[in-house]
Design a protein around this motif. Structure first.
Motif, PDB file in Angstrom:
ATOM      1  N   ALA A  65      46.378  35.564  41.469  1.00 42.60           N
ATOM      2  CA  ALA A  65      45.222  35.101  42.231  1.00 42.60           C
ATOM      3  C   ALA A  65      44.842  33.660  41.906  1.00 42.60           C
ATOM      4  CB  ALA A  65      44.022  36.016  41.970  1.00 42.60           C
ATOM      5  N   LEU A  66      45.343  33.124  40.770  1.00 41.44           N
ATOM      6  CA  LEU A  66      44.984  31.776  40.338  1.00 41.44           C
ATOM      7  C   LEU A  66      46.117  30.783  40.491  1.00 41.44           C
ATOM      8  CD1 LEU A  66      43.110  32.729  37.027  1.00 41.44           C
ATOM      9  CD2 LEU A  66      42.178  32.577  39.343  1.00 41.44           C
ATOM     10  N   MET A  67      47.273  31.243  40.982  1.00 35.62           N
ATOM     11  CA  MET A  67      48.427  30.356  41.134  1.00 35.62           C
ATOM     12  C   MET A  67      48.271  29.452  42.349  1.00 35.62           C
ATOM     13  SD  MET A  67      51.619  32.979  40.707  1.00 35.62           S
ATOM     14  CE  MET A  67      51.737  34.175  39.379  1.00 35.62           C
ATOM     15  N   ASP A  68      48.949  28.308  42.302  1.00 40.94           N
ATOM     16  CA  ASP A  68      49.193  27.561  43.522  1.00 40.94           C
ATOM     17  C   ASP A  68      50.240  28.309  44.348  1.00 40.94           C
ATOM     18  OD1 ASP A  68      47.425  25.440  43.445  1.00 40.94           O
ATOM     19  OD2 ASP A  68      48.767  24.157  42.272  1.00 40.94           O
ATOM     20  N   ARG A  69      50.391  27.891  45.589  1.00 40.67           N
ATOM     21  CA  ARG A  69      51.331  28.587  46.475  1.00 40.67           C
ATOM     22  C   ARG A  69      52.759  28.133  46.179  1.00 40.67           C
ATOM     23  NH1 ARG A  69      50.261  27.950  52.360  1.00 40.67           N
ATOM     24  NH2 ARG A  69      49.707  25.799  51.849  1.00 40.67           N
ATOM     25  N   GLN A  70      53.366  28.810  45.198  1.00 38.72           N
ATOM     26  CA  GLN A  70      54.733  28.515  44.823  1.00 38.72           C
ATOM     27  C   GLN A  70      55.531  29.815  44.820  1.00 38.72           C
ATOM     28  OE1 GLN A  70      54.908  30.020  41.808  1.00 38.72           O
ATOM     29  NE2 GLN A  70      53.019  29.644  40.723  1.00 38.72           N
ATOM     30  N   GLU A 142      37.710  45.563  28.931  1.00 39.12           N
ATOM     31  CA  GLU A 142      37.336  44.484  28.014  1.00 39.12           C
ATOM     32  C   GLU A 142      38.232  43.264  28.207  1.00 39.12           C
ATOM     33  OE1 GLU A 142      37.677  46.528  24.332  1.00 39.12           O
ATOM     34  OE2 GLU A 142      35.710  47.512  24.485  1.00 39.12           O
ATOM     35  N   SER A 143      39.521  43.500  28.439  1.00 35.36           N
ATOM     36  CA  SER A 143      40.446  42.393  28.672  1.00 35.36           C
ATOM     37  C   SER A 143      40.095  41.653  29.963  1.00 35.36           C
ATOM     38  CB  SER A 143      41.883  42.918  28.738  1.00 35.36           C
ATOM     39  OG  SER A 143      42.799  41.873  28.972  1.00 35.36           O
ATOM     40  N   ALA A 144      39.738  42.418  30.990  1.00 35.19           N
ATOM     41  CA  ALA A 144      39.336  41.803  32.256  1.00 35.19           C
ATOM     42  C   ALA A 144      38.093  40.955  32.074  1.00 35.19           C
ATOM     43  CB  ALA A 144      39.102  42.892  33.305  1.00 35.19           C
ATOM     44  N   ASN A 244      46.757  45.381  37.554  1.00 39.51           N
ATOM     45  CA  ASN A 244      45.998  46.381  36.806  1.00 39.51           C
ATOM     46  C   ASN A 244      44.634  45.827  36.400  1.00 39.51           C
ATOM     47  OD1 ASN A 244      45.162  48.355  34.964  1.00 39.51           O
ATOM     48  ND2 ASN A 244      46.675  47.828  33.418  1.00 39.51           N
ATOM     49  N   LEU A 245      44.632  44.634  35.828  1.00 38.81           N
ATOM     50  CA  LEU A 245      43.417  44.045  35.278  1.00 38.81           C
ATOM     51  C   LEU A 245      42.398  43.671  36.347  1.00 38.81           C
ATOM     52  CD1 LEU A 245      43.131  41.481  32.439  1.00 38.81           C
ATOM     53  CD2 LEU A 245      42.329  40.784  34.696  1.00 38.81           C
ATOM     54  N   VAL A 246      42.853  43.054  37.428  1.00 36.56           N
ATOM     55  CA  VAL A 246      41.916  42.488  38.402  1.00 36.56           C
ATOM     56  C   VAL A 246      41.175  43.573  39.165  1.00 36.56           C
ATOM     57  CG1 VAL A 246      43.445  42.307  40.421  1.00 36.56           C
ATOM     58  CG2 VAL A 246      41.695  40.554  40.027  1.00 36.56           C
ATOM     59  N   ILE A 251      35.736  46.159  41.007  1.00 36.60           N
ATOM     60  CA  ILE A 251      35.159  47.411  41.511  1.00 36.60           C
ATOM     61  C   ILE A 251      34.018  47.871  40.608  1.00 36.60           C
ATOM     62  CG2 ILE A 251      35.642  49.806  42.140  1.00 36.60           C
ATOM     63  CD1 ILE A 251      38.522  48.999  42.711  1.00 36.60           C
ATOM     64  N   ALA A 252      34.130  47.655  39.303  1.00 37.77           N
ATOM     65  CA  ALA A 252      33.073  48.106  38.379  1.00 37.77           C
ATOM     66  C   ALA A 252      31.740  47.444  38.704  1.00 37.77           C
ATOM     67  CB  ALA A 252      33.476  47.814  36.935  1.00 37.77           C
TER      68      ALA A 252
END
Length: 475
Positions: A65-70, A142-144, A244-246, A251-252
């Motif tokens: 979600a944070l990458m440039d379009r590559q 917690e990691s998220a 998994n993380l995002v 949603i929480a």
């Protein structure tokens, strides 16, 4: 900040320019303007700005979600989109329903911990879908939360005062922390990926996991032994790990706001419960009940409008010089479609400051759509700007739709959600309904809520439903 952006929009109009520390920003508070720039001109406005407190996020492979379009972005996004659509066709194989049974049981036992339990619930669902390990739910949440802290303007000071990032390593606490955090997270994802691969080869990894789908795809392409280079394993583990993380905080946070909205709006809570009772009776709601529960869906949809989880919008970055309405927009300019302001345009959302689910249920409201067996939902129709714009639209709409429905309907089926009262005075305990953390994706600050089973019979039913699935859950 989002309230200030709306205040400025009310003064200066639905699109204006500002700057901070030399960075140019364009703030949009109109849906049609956002569509013009971020959708119709998406080939120019789909970059991501540099988040200084993260290493190499624009080039991958860690955070799609944070990458440039590559190439990493294209390959990961294509795979995740197909996996989400495939799993949604099967309504995530009943994983959400079985985890909701556990969620209701732990709330019954210790309702005061509903904030922590809600995040863990979302973390368990995602970890179970990723690699069949729901025990990671709490750590996943917690990691998220930690990752979001690093990527938010309110996080490390280097995100706003970037020269500090370039202090030599020996004296640089931000780089040292991020190196350790990212290394731990990548190692965790890689270990989970490799364990899932071993289970797949042994034949005991469930088919209802994204990792199973990935490994089956490798074998279908001719890699029968699943031998991969370290680089390919890193790529795949990051793809599955971030997916998994995002899905946890996205949603929480809305689920916690839904609990808040129901406690503050007992009239709508009662309407939704009456609908659930009429359709489901003593049976826990499932995705099969979605067409018959439009009031529940409207309450959920209105929650996302009333208290947006991403009130600033996720930033886009202009990738080439452009011009709009006679104004030059230079490459590198950050574009924010301010969700808080867009959700409060009175022509689209009359009485915007108040919680009004009827805007999706009654003819005459600008947001009303038919048939009510289909609308409102989180996948299509009005208000989909909640999930972003154009080529950067969130890929999790399908799981948000299913998970929020089953979890929200389950909560209302099992419990009454009331305002907390002071045990000494009996007075309602007031709290700030807009108080949140300061991440780019929000959760409300802990707030008081009195959660009680609707009856002793319903409490016993909750425990029995959990007991029926306990052996298949990793608790």
């Amino acid at each position: 900040m989002w309230k200030k952006f709306k205040e400025w929009a009310d003064i200066h109009g639905p699109i204006y320019r500002t700057s901070m520390m030399g960075q140019q920003f364009i703030i949009i508070s109109d849906e049609k303007i956002a569509e013009e720039l971020l959708v119709k001109r998406g080939n120019k406005y789909s970059g991501r700005p540099q988040i200084r407190a993260l290493f190499d996020h624009k080039t991958g492979p860690g955070y799609v979600a944070l990458m440039d379009r590559q190439d990493y972005w294209k390959e990961q996004r294509k795979w995740v989109h197909a996996a989400m659509a495939d799993f949604h066709r099967h309504h995530f194989y009943g994983v959400i329903e079985s985890e909701v049974r556990r969620f209701l049981a732990v709330l019954l036992i210790d309702p005061a911990k509903f904030h922590a339990y809600t995040r863990e619930h979302c973390g368990r669902i995602m970890s179970r879908l990723a690699w069949d390990d729901a025990t990671q739910g709490k750590e996943n949440g917690e990691s998220a939360d930690c990752t979001l802290g690093r990527m938010s303007v309110s996080g490390p000071i280097v995100n706003t005062m970037t020269p500090l990032w370039h202090i030599p390593w020996a004296l640089n606490p931000w780089k040292k922390f991020e190196r350790a955090r990212e290394d731990y997270q990548r190692a965790w994802w890689l270990n989970s990926f490799q364990l899932a691969k071993q289970r797949y080869l042994r034949g005991d990894l469930p088919e209802n996991t994204w990792s199973y789908r990935y490994f089956a795809g490798l074998q279908q392409s001719g890699n029968s032994t699943l031998q991969q280079s370290a680089k390919d394993e890193e790529f795949a583990s990051c793809m599955l790990g971030f997916q998994n993380l995002v899905g946890v905080i996205t949603i929480a946070g809305p689920m916690e706001f839904f609990i808040m909205a129901m406690s503050l709006n007992p009239k709508w809570q009662k309407k939704a419960q009456e609908e659930i009772d009429r359709v489901c009776g003593d049976r826990l709601p499932t995705t099969a009940d979605i067409p018959e529960l439009p009031t529940v869906r409207a309450c959920l949809k209105e929650t996302l409008r009333w208290r947006s989880g991403v009130p600033l919008g996720v930033p886009h970055q202009c990738e080439v010089d452009d011009e709009f309405r006679g104004e030059k927009i230079t490459k590198g300019t950050v574009i924010l479609a301010c969700e808080w302001a867009i959700n409060r345009v009175p022509e689209k959302y009359p009485d915007p400051e108040n919680y009004r689910p009827e805007r999706y249920l009654e003819k005459g409201w600008p947001t009303y759509q038919e048939p009510l067996s289909r609308y409102p939902n989180m996948r299509e129709g009005v208000g989909m700007h909640t999930f972003g714009w154009g080529r950067r639209t969130c890929l999790g709409q399908h799981i948000v739709d299913d998970e929020m429905f089953v979890s929200g309907a389950g909560l209302l089926w099992g419990f009454n959600l009331d305002r907390k009262r002071c045990p000494k005075t009996g007075e309602i305990i007031e709290f700030d309904t807009e108080a949140t953390n300061a991440h780019v994706i929000l959760e409300p600050d802990p707030f008081p809520c009195d959660i009680k089973p609707r009856s002793s019979e319903r409490a016993a039913r909750i425990l029995q439903l959990y007991q029926d699935v306990r052996d298949e859950l990793r608790v």
